[in-house]
Write a protein that holds these residues in place. Structure first.
Motif, PDB file in Angstrom:
ATOM      1  N   THR A 139       0.837  -1.195   0.000  1.00 64.61           N
ATOM      2  CA  THR A 139       0.000   0.000   0.000  1.00 64.61           C
ATOM      3  C   THR A 139       0.878   1.253   0.000  1.00 64.61           C
ATOM      4  N   PRO A 140       0.985   1.942  -1.145  1.00 65.66           N
ATOM      5  CA  PRO A 140       1.744   3.192  -1.203  1.00 65.66           C
ATOM      6  C   PRO A 140       0.865   4.389  -0.853  1.00 65.66           C
ATOM      7  N   VAL A 141       1.515   5.489  -0.476  1.00 64.50           N
ATOM      8  CA  VAL A 141       0.805   6.723  -0.156  1.00 64.50           C
ATOM      9  C   VAL A 141       1.727   7.890  -0.458  1.00 64.50           C
ATOM     10  N   ALA A 142       1.131   9.028  -0.864  1.00 65.28           N
ATOM     11  CA  ALA A 142       1.915  10.216  -1.189  1.00 65.28           C
ATOM     12  C   ALA A 142       1.119  11.456  -0.833  1.00 65.28           C
ATOM     13  N   GLY A 143       1.825  12.478  -0.340  1.00 65.06           N
ATOM     14  CA  GLY A 143       1.177  13.734  -0.002  1.00 65.06           C
ATOM     15  C   GLY A 143       2.048  14.909  -0.411  1.00 65.06           C
ATOM     16  N   LEU A 144       1.415  15.942  -0.960  1.00 66.37           N
ATOM     17  CA  LEU A 144       2.117  17.137  -1.401  1.00 66.37           C
ATOM     18  C   LEU A 144       1.563  18.331  -0.639  1.00 66.37           C
ATOM     19  N   GLY A 145       2.444  19.092   0.030  1.00 61.61           N
ATOM     20  CA  GLY A 145       2.023  20.243   0.813  1.00 61.61           C
ATOM     21  C   GLY A 145       2.516  21.538   0.201  1.00 61.61           C
ATOM     22  N   PHE A 146       1.684  22.592   0.305  1.00 65.73           N
ATOM     23  CA  PHE A 146       2.029  23.903  -0.231  1.00 65.73           C
ATOM     24  C   PHE A 146       1.754  24.958   0.834  1.00 65.73           C
ATOM     25  N   ARG A 147       2.684  25.880   1.028  1.00 61.87           N
ATOM     26  CA  ARG A 147       2.574  26.924   2.034  1.00 61.87           C
ATOM     27  C   ARG A 147       2.483  28.286   1.347  1.00 61.87           C
ATOM     28  N   PRO A 148       1.281  28.748   1.036  1.00 58.77           N
ATOM     29  CA  PRO A 148       1.155  30.059   0.384  1.00 58.77           C
ATOM     30  C   PRO A 148       1.469  31.220   1.310  1.00 58.77           C
ATOM     31  N   SER A 149       1.287  31.032   2.636  1.00 53.26           N
ATOM     32  CA  SER A 149       1.610  32.080   3.599  1.00 53.26           C
ATOM     33  C   SER A 149       1.968  31.422   4.925  1.00 53.26           C
ATOM     34  N   GLU A 150       2.380  32.217   5.871  1.00 50.04           N
ATOM     35  CA  GLU A 150       2.807  31.692   7.157  1.00 50.04           C
ATOM     36  C   GLU A 150       1.669  31.008   7.910  1.00 50.04           C
ATOM     37  N   ASN A 151       0.435  31.456   7.673  1.00 47.95           N
ATOM     38  CA  ASN A 151      -0.712  30.953   8.427  1.00 47.95           C
ATOM     39  C   ASN A 151      -1.660  30.089   7.606  1.00 47.95           C
ATOM     40  N   LEU A 152      -1.233  29.649   6.434  1.00 54.12           N
ATOM     41  CA  LEU A 152      -2.102  28.851   5.570  1.00 54.12           C
ATOM     42  C   LEU A 152      -1.313  27.701   4.959  1.00 54.12           C
ATOM     43  N   ARG A 153      -1.935  26.502   4.979  1.00 50.28           N
ATOM     44  CA  ARG A 153      -1.345  25.328   4.352  1.00 50.28           C
ATOM     45  C   ARG A 153      -2.399  24.659   3.461  1.00 50.28           C
ATOM     46  N   LEU A 154      -1.978  24.262   2.267  1.00 46.06           N
ATOM     47  CA  LEU A 154      -2.811  23.497   1.351  1.00 46.06           C
ATOM     48  C   LEU A 154      -2.110  22.173   1.077  1.00 46.06           C
ATOM     49  N   TYR A 155      -2.896  21.117   0.879  1.00 41.80           N
ATOM     50  CA  TYR A 155      -2.260  19.826   0.636  1.00 41.80           C
ATOM     51  C   TYR A 155      -3.171  18.912  -0.176  1.00 41.80           C
ATOM     52  N   ALA A 156      -2.547  17.919  -0.792  1.00 41.71           N
ATOM     53  CA  ALA A 156      -3.259  16.846  -1.486  1.00 41.71           C
ATOM     54  C   ALA A 156      -2.540  15.544  -1.168  1.00 41.71           C
ATOM     55  N   SER A 157      -3.306  14.481  -0.915  1.00 44.12           N
ATOM     56  CA  SER A 157      -2.695  13.184  -0.616  1.00 44.12           C
ATOM     57  C   SER A 157      -3.497  12.069  -1.246  1.00 44.12           C
ATOM     58  N   TYR A 158      -2.799  10.970  -1.526  1.00 38.33           N
ATOM     59  CA  TYR A 158      -3.424   9.806  -2.163  1.00 38.33           C
ATOM     60  C   TYR A 158      -2.763   8.550  -1.620  1.00 38.33           C
ATOM     61  N   GLY A 159      -3.573   7.498  -1.413  1.00 37.49           N
ATOM     62  CA  GLY A 159      -3.010   6.249  -0.942  1.00 37.49           C
ATOM     63  C   GLY A 159      -3.956   5.090  -1.156  1.00 37.49           C
ATOM     64  N   LYS A 160      -3.420   3.895  -1.044  1.00 39.78           N
ATOM     65  CA  LYS A 160      -4.198   2.674  -1.155  1.00 39.78           C
ATOM     66  C   LYS A 160      -4.331   2.019   0.218  1.00 39.78           C
ATOM     67  N   GLY A 161      -5.489   1.384   0.457  1.00 41.94           N
ATOM     68  CA  GLY A 161      -5.753   0.753   1.744  1.00 41.94           C
ATOM     69  C   GLY A 161      -5.992  -0.738   1.615  1.00 41.94           C
ATOM     70  N   PHE A 162      -5.976  -1.421   2.757  1.00 40.95           N
ATOM     71  CA  PHE A 162      -6.044  -2.882   2.781  1.00 40.95           C
ATOM     72  C   PHE A 162      -6.667  -3.308   4.099  1.00 40.95           C
ATOM     73  N   GLU A 163      -7.693  -4.162   4.027  1.00 41.28           N
ATOM     74  CA  GLU A 163      -8.363  -4.630   5.239  1.00 41.28           C
ATOM     75  C   GLU A 163      -8.778  -6.090   5.082  1.00 41.28           C
TER      76      GLU A 163
END
Length: 738
Positions: free
Chosen positions: A476-500
């Protein structure tokens, strides 16, 4: 390696099953209130100093390290949905018994108190875990870094001790898959470290339904050792007849400074629950007539459960030189359960019946070792983790008749005797890189191998040897990308696979009616996507938002259900998607808020056959693609508003809204939504330089209205509904001294 710390988390606590607002049939009135609060103009307030008092309410926490992602990343910079809640149930007049008390204002997670301590709290995260009829499924649980979820994926929170606790971390979304099998989300409870000056707290609560709780906690330091030891006893007659419980919980944490950066942490806990009567669920007709009644079968067979669990864990940490560290964790536990069910005696006449009494003796344990390295790549800092874990479960399962002759509710002849064992071996790696001034990248991968084995010791001429096994594997791989447009704001996107994998609960019975385990079931596999934003409105106030989607194939659902026995099937594709909003922090001087709203849509995306009615021996009713999944409300939210300072008066208001839910796969039965209110008031006395007394009073279900607090999905007898309690009162006193 330097440590990074988090600073902005609002402490909030209360029991999610509070009171119902008169006339509310859905969660929308509460949601309107929550959204209104999200738009209230905010202003900054001065930071309060830290305190050693475990009951003091703070917006700015003492500096605590967050461990949910295994890396040294502040929660604000993490490209994932993570909530950190300070634990202090006494501050809201709560007894500190259920996890649901601490989760008000946390989005995505729904903890529903069943009013039934034989079945534990019902917990789901973004719709994962909602089908669990007892215990916790699809979610990984930890206490001080020690797993509280067995290798087969079944977990429990009954041994969570909130007297010694400092915080709860709730990780949602794709990165929870890094914790392995059943990771629809991760819930971790962390005990507080010992205080420099010894501190002892003695508490007592008394309330409605003959409810009493006694507790003591002492924490401090002794040479190189810091300690935190707590014990409690909880007794209640229950809201409904035949729901009496007695629970004893003890937890001890010792941190030993070995010098040279080395540290050893020892964690020991004990749960003794000798009495927990089971009033069972009710049918729709029974709820409408009298929600406080008890199912006749519960009295006839004296349905009940007893639990005894002891667990010991150790964590050793040491620097390896430079920017490398080693962490090794080991644990071992033993859990015994004896449960008397309401299986009709006539059903047990079949030579293939496993009886109506379940006796489980489980030994479990495991090891986890990981290496952490920090360095630089292209002039930018990175951190890398490489780990391996191995867990084992040895469960001796026995089944007995729940009768002898004409006497019901006692243990009779042996009907089942087998060893159910699970072994798992998992490898994982994580890498966090600050790839540019405003960009960060988080990558991870995990490989799981889970082996189920059953050895049948109950072999007769009419009941053949049903030994067997099955292996499950997944990467199960996973990846996340974070972006900091300002000191008080964070944007992100993440994707991953799960298993149960299926747990032994789902594997326990074959759909063809023959004895043995259902080794033909396949594991559920999911793809998870999340987009999120985190905004520091002020230094003391934060707003988080996340949109998510989880597509699952080979979802597990009930196939047949008869006389208390359920078998399962893989039903194809499902989708869970929605949004989460939360507002946490200080509104103004002396005013704190914790508010959350979740909009969730959970649907079967592929048609399948299900049971038309209960009981059911054969699936015969089509469930169309697009049908809603049972146990998952479309909307839910909660709010905790608090006023007061460290000393003197403090007041609190809780609101919880939960939308209507279907209770079976066909959607033919539903539980109405509800809105509930709880209020509390307290006064903190300074009795001397080193002594404090906190007195509190709380009212739950202020409107004293009827509502269904939780549901039993696909119950075999149509008893889907577990009523919430009426108006309830709780008085508390806690003496804190040094």
């Amino acid at each position: 390696m330097g440590k990074r710390w988090t600073g902005l988390v609002l402490q909030s606590s209360r029991w999610r099953k509070a009171g119902q607002v008169a006339g509310f049939r859905s969660s929308w009135p509460i949601i309107v209130v929550l959204l209104g609060l999200l738009s209230v103009p905010q202003r900054a307030a001065a930071q309060q100093p830290a305190t050693a008092d475990p009951d003091a309410v703070r917006v700015i926490l003492p500096m605590v390290q967050v461990n949910a992602i295994r890396l040294d990343i502040p929660p604000f910079d993490l490209p994932a949905a993570l909530s950190v809640v300070q634990v202090a149930p006494a501050a809201a007049g709560q007894p500190g018994v259920n996890l649901s008390e601490s989760l008000v204002g946390v989005p995505g997670i729904l903890a529903r108190d069943r009013q039934n301590y034989a079945q534990d709290v019902q917990i789901s995260i973004r719709g994962f875990g909602s089908r669990a009829t007892f215990g916790v499924r699809s979610i990984r649980l930890y206490v001080d870094g020690i797993p509280a979820t067995l290798p087969d994926g079944q977990g429990q929170v009954s041994h969570f001790n909130f007297d010694s606790a400092e915080r709860v971390e709730i990780l949602r979304g794709p990165f929870s898959v890094l914790y392995g099998n059943a990771a629809g989300g991760v819930v971790q409870l962390w005990s507080a470290e010992g205080t420099p000056t010894p501190l002892t707290t003695v508490g007592m609560n008394a309330g409605s339904h003959d409810t009493f709780r006694y507790s003591i906690d002492t924490r401090g330091t002794w040479g190189p050792v810091d300690y935190n030891v707590a014990g409690s006893a909880f007794l209640s007659g229950g809201y409904r007849p035949h729901s009496r419980v007695r629970r004893e919980s003890d937890n001890a944490r010792f941190g030993v400074d070995l010098g040279g950066g080395r540290k050893l942490t020892l964690v020991a806990n004990r749960l003794n629950q000798p009495t927990s009567q089971d009033a069972l669920g009710l049918t729709r007709a029974q709820v409408d007539v009298d929600p406080r009644q008890v199912a006749a079968a519960a009295l006839q067979y004296d349905t009940r459960k007893s639990i005894l669990q002891n667990q010991l864990g150790a964590i050793y940490e040491q620097p390896l030189g430079g920017d490398d560290r080693l962490r090794v964790m080991g644990y071992f536990g033993r859990r015994g359960i004896l449960q008397y069910q309401s299986i009709p005696a006539s059903v047990q006449q079949s030579p293939l019946s496993p009886g109506g009494v379940v006796a489980l003796d489980t030994d479990y344990g495991g090891l986890d070792a990981r290496w952490t390295h920090a360095g630089q790549l292209a002039g930018r800092a990175y951190e890398f983790v490489l780990g391996v874990s191995a867990d084992g479960q040895r469960q001796h399962r026995r089944g007995y008749n729940n009768f002898i002759g004409d006497t019901l509710g006692i243990s009779g002849a042996l009907r089942r005797n087998e060893d159910d064992n699970v072994d798992s071996l998992d490898e994982y790696a994580q890498w966090y890189w600050q790839l540019a001034e405003r960009w960060s990248l988080l990558l991870g991968v995990r490989h799981d191998e889970v082996r189920f084995r059953a050895r049948d010791h109950y072999v007769t001429a009419f009941n053949p040897d049903d030994s067997g096994g099955v292996d499950y594997t997944a990467t199960t791989p996973v990846a996340g990308l974070g972006f900091r447009p300002s000191e008080n704001l964070r944007l992100y996107a993440s994707y991953g696979k799960g298993f149960e994998t299926p747990s032994f609960n789902e594997l326990g019975y074959r759909s063809d009616g023959l004895p043995g385990l259902a080794f033909d079931l396949r594991p559920a596999r999911s793809r998870n996507l999340e987009l999120g934003a985190k905004w520091r409105v002020t230094r003391e106030l934060s707003f988080d938002a996340a949109a998510f989607r989880a597509d699952t194939r080979d979802e597990l659902a009930v196939m047949t259900s008869e006389s208390g026995r359920s078998t399962y099937q893989n039903v194809g594709r499902t989708r869970r998607q929605g949004i989460e909003l939360s507002l946490t922090g200080q509104l103004a001087d002396g005013w704190q808020v914790s508010a959350a709203f979740t909009r969730l849509q959970a649907r079967f995306r592929q048609a399948f056959l299900a049971c038309r009615a209960r009981p059911c021996t054969m699936v015969d009713m089509p469930v169309a693609a697009g049908t809603g999944m049972p146990g998952v409300p479309g909307n839910y939210g909660s709010l905790r508003l608090r006023h007061g300072d460290e000393f003197g008066w403090h007041e609190g208001l809780d609101l919880t809204g939960v939308g209507a839910v279907s209770v079976n796969d066909t959607g033919t039965e539903r539980a109405a939504g509800y809105g509930v209110i709880g209020v509390d008031v307290g006064y903190n006395f300074a009795l001397g330089k080193d002594t404090r007394l906190l007195l509190s009073a709380r009212v739950d279900n202020l409107g004293d209205r009827r509502y269904v607090g939780s549901v039993i999905v696909n119950d075999s007898n149509g008893r889907y509904f577990e009523p919430g309690a009426g108006r309830s009162f709780m008085l508390g006193a806690r003496l804190v001294f040094r």
